[in-house]
Design an enzyme around this catalytic site. Structure first.
Site, PDB file in Angstrom:
ATOM      1  N   GLY A  15      48.084  43.798  14.093  1.00 28.54           N
ATOM      2  CA  GLY A  15      48.759  43.748  12.806  1.00 28.54           C
ATOM      3  C   GLY A  15      47.961  44.276  11.642  1.00 28.54           C
ATOM      4  N   CYS A  56      49.503  53.976  14.377  1.00 31.18           N
ATOM      5  CA  CYS A  56      48.289  54.758  14.536  1.00 31.18           C
ATOM      6  C   CYS A  56      48.234  55.242  15.992  1.00 31.18           C
ATOM      7  CB  CYS A  56      47.057  53.914  14.201  1.00 31.18           C
ATOM      8  SG  CYS A  56      47.084  53.293  12.505  1.00 31.18           S
ATOM      9  N   CYS A 113      52.546  45.461  15.495  1.00 28.57           N
ATOM     10  CA  CYS A 113      52.206  46.108  14.230  1.00 28.57           C
ATOM     11  C   CYS A 113      53.255  47.178  13.970  1.00 28.57           C
ATOM     12  CB  CYS A 113      50.814  46.745  14.317  1.00 28.57           C
ATOM     13  SG  CYS A 113      50.252  47.488  12.763  1.00 28.57           S
ATOM     14  N   GLU A 123      47.630  37.994  20.204  1.00 30.70           N
ATOM     15  CA  GLU A 123      46.343  37.971  20.893  1.00 30.70           C
ATOM     16  C   GLU A 123      45.201  37.768  19.904  1.00 30.70           C
ATOM     17  OE1 GLU A 123      46.458  40.484  24.933  1.00 30.70           O
ATOM     18  OE2 GLU A 123      46.888  41.669  23.175  1.00 30.70           O
ATOM     19  N   CYS A 138      38.452  46.723  20.466  1.00 28.82           N
ATOM     20  CA  CYS A 138      39.230  47.228  19.330  1.00 28.82           C
ATOM     21  C   CYS A 138      40.340  48.145  19.804  1.00 28.82           C
ATOM     22  CB  CYS A 138      38.365  48.077  18.396  1.00 28.82           C
ATOM     23  SG  CYS A 138      36.976  47.243  17.710  1.00 28.82           S
ATOM     24  N   CYS A 192      38.121  37.532  16.412  1.00 28.26           N
ATOM     25  CA  CYS A 192      38.964  38.642  15.992  1.00 28.26           C
ATOM     26  C   CYS A 192      40.394  38.110  15.960  1.00 28.26           C
ATOM     27  CB  CYS A 192      38.803  39.800  16.979  1.00 28.26           C
ATOM     28  SG  CYS A 192      39.786  41.241  16.527  1.00 28.26           S
ATOM     29  N   CYS A 240      45.892  53.516  18.766  1.00 26.55           N
ATOM     30  CA  CYS A 240      45.843  52.059  18.873  1.00 26.55           C
ATOM     31  C   CYS A 240      46.967  51.533  19.745  1.00 26.55           C
ATOM     32  CB  CYS A 240      45.930  51.435  17.473  1.00 26.55           C
ATOM     33  SG  CYS A 240      45.879  49.630  17.510  1.00 26.55           S
TER      34      CYS A 240
END
Ligand code: SAH
Length: 374
Positions: A186, A145, A141, A120, A356, A134, A148
């Site tokens: 990532g 976290c 990834c 994406e 984000c 972005c 996320c």
């Protein structure tokens, strides 16, 4: 996937792998200390086999970087060459699967790599005219976290420089662009060579390296290399999110491996070498990392001179509650008092899960799907 299949998915002639040119030294950024981003240059081979003059590769890249929709637009190439390229060299390493536009003008695109991995990327359009991309450096990834969404999906693989650039080229075909952040899917420091190779070509699209930011969780091996080896004016951002190791390890498991002091020391080395501040990203999680005491601890940890803090309102991913405006303001006041530069980041594209931490591709849709828009 054959060229014709690619065409049937998008319903139009699909554009080429322009970055197969990268590293060739014939166009764009010229020679580089970074590894060649792509293995075999299909375009170059095709051109060479046809006995085309050496400047053809450069012509194709120039058109592509300026937003040409396909070979047919490249009017200084002979017609039969255009036809042959269209038939034998795919114009992009990515296909568009879906595209959504937010009320605020943000566009989020879900791409697929040729081997089926989701990627994406987001285009943000600001009132002042800025157009920022972005970009993703990996499909998924491997880091986890806790706040996320990308970390919760399966990790696919590192993207090639072509696949990174083709995200940018897709948006370049929609509009002029001038900024880029590696804040999509990532961890760029896990895929540094390909990321750097892509950044060498972004200026041809209108995005200078001064306007390109690479964001990291603090993956130390890559970060050290970034500090030691990068000689272009790329900006560095650190996703910090906590002022102490105990909390940071709880919300970002990578911190167990590479603790704060070591990561910050590398960032300071970058500042010393470049004379430019490192951006610190700090996502505001209600009653987790947003107390005034934590604000003071953050100010002490960073000091006034080397960092600039971006406080990021938490975009819902289901894991936490976001801090209220009041708590964000009170936290920021602590940084202001200590004269640590800080701003609250504007949230864009939340209504289309493009903000984000919200990038997490939907599961692969059944065969025969159609692209929303290419
Ligand atoms: N892996 C790199 C690049 C991705 S950047 C890095 O983490 O820096 C993605 C940015 O969005 C990071 O600062 C990340 O911490 C932040 N982020 C992740 N989830 C978020 C969420 N739910 N709300 C707001 N920001 C988030």
């Amino acid at each position: 996937m054959s060229v014709s299949e690619r065409r049937s998915i998008t319903g139009r002639t699909l554009p080429a792998r322009p970055t197969r040119l990268a590293g060739s030294g014939t166009v764009g950024a010229g020679t580089t200390s970074y590894r060649d981003p792509v293995d075999l240059t299909l375009l170059e081979t095709t051109l060479r086999e046809r006995g085309e003059p050496a400047y053809r590769g450069g012509q194709v890249w120039e058109w592509t970087a300026r937003g040409a929709a396909g070979y047919e637009a490249m009017t200084n190439l002979p017609g039969d060459l255009r036809d042959e390229l269209a038939a034998s060299v795919p114009f992009s390493s990515l296909t568009v699967e879906t595209e959504r536009e937010s009320r605020d003008g943000t566009v989020k695109t879900l791409f697929r790599t040729a081997d089926g991995h989701p990627v994406e990327a987001v285009l943000m359009r600001y009132r002042d005219g800025r157009r920022s991309l972005c970009l993703s450096s990996q499909s998924g990834c491997p880091l986890t976290c806790t706040f996320c969404a990308t970390g919760a999906m399966a990790f696919g693989r590192n993207l090639t420089a072509s696949e990174i650039l083709d995200q940018a080229l897709h948006f370049r075909r929609l509009t002029e662009v001038d900024h880029a952040v590696f804040m999509g899917m990532g961890e760029p420091m896990l895929n540094l060579d390909e990321v750097l190779a892509a950044t060498l070509r972004l200026p041809d699209l209108g995005i200078t390296n001064r306007r390109t930011t690479v964001s990291t969780v603090g993956w130390l091996p890559g970060l050290k290399r970034f500090v030691d080896e990068v000689d272009t004016p790329l900006r560095l951002a650190l996703s910090l999110h906590a002022p102490d190791d105990e909390l940071r390890s709880r919300i970002m498991p990578v911190n167990e491996r590479y603790p704060l002091a070591d990561v910050l020391a590398e960032c300071r080395r970058h500042v010393a070498g470049t004379n430019r501040r490192v951006f610190v990203e700090y996502v505001m999680l209600a009653h987790v990392n947003d107390s005034p005491e934590q604000g003071r601890a953050l100010a002490r940890l960073l000091g006034r001179d080397e960092f600039k803090v971006n406080l990021i309102p938490y975009n819902p991913t289901g894991m936490y509650d976001g801090s209220s405006r009041e708590r964000i303001a009170a936290f920021k006041a602590q940084l202001d008092r200590a004269r640590v530069p800080a701003t609250v980041r504007l949230t864009r594209g939340r209504d289309i899960e493009a903000a984000c931490g919200q990038l997490a591709a939907a599961p692969r849709s059944p065969r025969g799907r159609t692209a929303a828009r290419a």
